[in-house]
Structure formats: C-alpha cells, structure tokens
Design a protein around this motif. Structure first.
Motif, mmCIF file in Angstrom:
data_model
loop_
_atom_site.group_PDB
_atom_site.id
_atom_site.type_symbol
_atom_site.label_atom_id
_atom_site.label_comp_id
_atom_site.label_asym_id
_atom_site.label_seq_id
_atom_site.Cartn_x
_atom_site.Cartn_y
_atom_site.Cartn_z
ATOM 1 N N LEU A 147 17.406 72.430 36.921
ATOM 2 C CA LEU A 147 17.971 71.074 36.862
ATOM 3 C C LEU A 147 17.064 70.136 36.078
ATOM 4 C CD1 LEU A 147 19.491 70.444 40.400
ATOM 5 C CD2 LEU A 147 20.675 70.907 38.270
ATOM 6 N N ALA A 148 15.748 70.260 36.274
ATOM 7 C CA ALA A 148 14.819 69.410 35.528
ATOM 8 C C ALA A 148 14.905 69.687 34.037
ATOM 9 C CB ALA A 148 13.389 69.635 36.038
ATOM 10 N N GLU A 149 15.025 70.960 33.669
ATOM 11 C CA GLU A 149 15.143 71.314 32.252
ATOM 12 C C GLU A 149 16.436 70.766 31.663
ATOM 13 O OE1 GLU A 149 14.285 72.811 28.568
ATOM 14 O OE2 GLU A 149 13.003 72.579 30.311
ATOM 15 N N LEU A 150 17.542 70.854 32.419
ATOM 16 C CA LEU A 150 18.806 70.291 31.939
ATOM 17 C C LEU A 150 18.702 68.789 31.747
ATOM 18 C CD1 LEU A 150 21.388 72.266 34.113
ATOM 19 C CD2 LEU A 150 21.008 72.494 31.655
ATOM 20 N N ALA B 288 18.300 64.108 28.233
ATOM 21 C CA ALA B 288 17.562 62.914 27.839
ATOM 22 C C ALA B 288 17.153 62.964 26.379
ATOM 23 C CB ALA B 288 16.325 62.750 28.736
ATOM 24 N N ALA B 289 16.864 64.175 25.879
ATOM 25 C CA ALA B 289 16.466 64.319 24.476
ATOM 26 C C ALA B 289 17.656 64.316 23.528
ATOM 27 C CB ALA B 289 15.670 65.613 24.281
ATOM 28 N N GLY B 290 18.882 64.300 24.060
ATOM 29 C CA GLY B 290 20.054 64.252 23.205
ATOM 30 C C GLY B 290 20.575 65.597 22.774
ATOM 31 N N ARG B 291 19.998 66.661 23.300
ATOM 32 C CA ARG B 291 20.474 67.983 22.899
ATOM 33 C C ARG B 291 21.643 68.464 23.749
ATOM 34 N NH1 ARG B 291 14.813 68.447 22.070
ATOM 35 N NH2 ARG B 291 14.462 69.083 24.220
ATOM 36 N N LEU B 292 21.956 67.733 24.823
ATOM 37 C CA LEU B 292 23.118 68.030 25.655
ATOM 38 C C LEU B 292 23.896 66.737 25.868
ATOM 39 C CD1 LEU B 292 22.008 70.389 28.597
ATOM 40 C CD2 LEU B 292 23.633 70.898 26.793
ATOM 41 N N LEU C 169 22.188 64.729 40.954
ATOM 42 C CA LEU C 169 21.260 64.067 40.043
ATOM 43 C C LEU C 169 20.820 62.721 40.601
ATOM 44 C CD1 LEU C 169 19.826 63.649 37.324
ATOM 45 C CD2 LEU C 169 21.997 62.813 36.404
ATOM 46 N N VAL C 170 21.770 61.921 41.099
ATOM 47 C CA VAL C 170 21.426 60.607 41.638
ATOM 48 C C VAL C 170 20.552 60.748 42.880
ATOM 49 C CG1 VAL C 170 22.355 58.435 42.510
ATOM 50 C CG2 VAL C 170 23.557 59.657 40.694
ATOM 51 N N GLU C 171 20.877 61.719 43.729
ATOM 52 C CA GLU C 171 20.061 61.938 44.930
ATOM 53 C C GLU C 171 18.636 62.331 44.555
ATOM 54 O OE1 GLU C 171 22.355 64.883 46.874
ATOM 55 O OE2 GLU C 171 23.621 63.439 47.962
ATOM 56 N N ARG C 172 18.495 63.158 43.532
ATOM 57 C CA ARG C 172 17.153 63.552 43.105
ATOM 58 C C ARG C 172 16.388 62.372 42.534
ATOM 59 N NH1 ARG C 172 15.369 65.660 38.349
ATOM 60 N NH2 ARG C 172 17.496 65.978 37.598
#
Length: 264
Positions: A42-45, A50-54, A255-258
C-alpha cells in the motif's frame, strides 16, 4: 566465452530463488508477515500515485486488489499449496533461463551497441520541440474556448508524464482559467501539495468544494494539505468527517484511515 558469461549472470539472478527453495518452510508468524507485506504494498502504491505514475482509478484498483489478496490468504490454504509452490519455483529455475536463451537465439545480437546518450538527448529535444509547438498553437486559440481547455489539459498530462511538474501545473492552470471544474482542480491541487505549494492548493480546494462539498477526493486532499501545513487537528477533523460519511465498502477508506494513524 560470451555464453558462459550469460549463464553465470543467469545463475546469479536466480540464486535468491534457489536459496528460497532450500530454506525450510516457516509457518509461525506468517500472518504477521502477510500484514507487513500488505502495508508495504500500500505504501508503494501511494508513492506511485503521489509521483504521478498511477492515476486515481489505477491506484484505487490496485489497492482493492492488494486488500483482496490479503483477505484470501488463509494459513491452511497456504500450507496446502506449499508443495506445489516449491515445485513451481523449482521449474522456474530451469524455465526462466531456457526461455530467455530461446528468445535471444531468435533475435539477439551481442554486437549491437546500446543507444548512446546523444540519441537519447536528441529524442528528448524532439519531445521538447513538440511540446513547444503544441503550446504555441494553443496560445493562438481563444483562451476561453473548449478547444483551448482540452488542449491545455492534454499538454499538462503529457508534461506530468515527462516529470515536468511546473510545466504540467501551468498548463492545468490555463485549462482551469478557461473553465473551472472540480476533478481537474483536484489533479492540480494534489500536484501542488506534493511540490509544497500548499496555499495555492488550499485555495483551489476551497473553490472546488464550494461547488461540490461532498466530493471525497476534494475532502481527502483538503485534509492532506492541512496535514502538510502542520495543522494536524484540522486534518484529523477533515478526515474523520469524511470517514463518518463514507460507505463501509469505500475503496479509499483504508487510505484515509492510514493517514489518520500517521498523524502525530
């Protein structure tokens, strides 16, 4: 000699796989390992997004898939598949280099040189010229027209794909000036947050939320901007309110919970 070199490189590449086959199975703590892997994925995703690759849709789909795999991974099922997994890995030790060798024999040539830096630089220069030409044409189109807006959006997408964040942001600003819309404002705001332009991002989000106050992505980004600005309580309040109104099966809920857990 060159074939011996290739075989040696293949052996080095597959050595970790061979060690995994020889290592005895460890069932104790496997659930904890799965959870750690889940968090790392999840952190990698999140970093890719964030980097714009997804884009948002791809990020959401990948997150759901990671969650599905975690739920499907039960200890008994893993133990039953252990023997078959080891057999498959053993087969791969042979099949991977064999397949690579077959492909190379079909069209490989060790004498072909790598693309030199000059060629890569020329390709980058052609891309720059193409972007400049598109930008010049857009300057000649009426600024408030739909054609101009679509053109600036496409240019911004292309510049973001090339890693040119400032150029992408400027193109999207031009598109929003032609006609303001929430989804594009969210794209630009997210980019600005990652680049540290928090005040401009907050202004964009406020304007977008005034037209669509319940839009989840805008509300999430508002909390993210507050968190990056050091206003922790504002971020916590925004994300808690978002979760309180979110469906239980919302794909972005985890994601929001994390993010909430990461707040100091």
């Amino acid at each position: 000699m060159i074939w011996l070199l290739f075989l040696g490189l293949a052996a080095l590449a597959l050595a970790p796989l061979g060690l995994a086959l020889l290592r005895p199975a460890r069932l104790t703590g496997r659930r904890e390992a799965d959870l750690a892997l889940y968090r790392a994925q999840l952190a990698e995703l999140e970093r890719e997004r964030a980097a714009g690759r997804l884009d948002e849709a791809a990020h959401r789909a990948a997150t759901v898939e990671v969650q599905r795999r975690l739920l499907a991974s039960e200890g008994a099922e893993r133990q039953g598949r252990a023997g078959r997994g080891a057999a498959a890995l053993a087969a791969l030790l042979f099949l991977v280099p064999a397949l690579g060798f077959a492909i190379y024999l079909r069209g490989g040539n060790p004498e072909v040189p790598a693309a030199p830096y000059v060629e890569r630089a020329e390709a980058a220069a052609r891309d720059d010229a193409l972007m400049a030409q598109l930008r010049a044409r857009l300057e000649q189109v009426p600024a408030d027209s739909e054609a101009a807006r679509q053109g600036w959006i496409l240019l911004g997408n292309a510049e973001r794909g090339r890693g040119r964040w400032e150029a992408a942001a400027e193109a999207w600003r031009r598109a929003l000036a032609a006609r303001f819309e929430g989804p594009l404002a969210a794209e630009l705001a997210e980019l600005l947050i990652e680049r540290g332009a928090l005040e401009e991002a907050a202004a964009l989000l406020t304007r977008a939320l005034s037209a669509d106050p319940e839009q989840p992505r805008l509300r999430y980004l508002t909390g993210l901007a507050e968190a990056r600005a050091g206003r922790t309580e504002n971020a916590r309040s925004a994300w808690r309110a978002l979760l309180a109104q979110a469906p239980a099966d919302a794909p972005w809920r985890a994601l929001v919970e994390r993010r909430l857990q990461e707040l100091p």
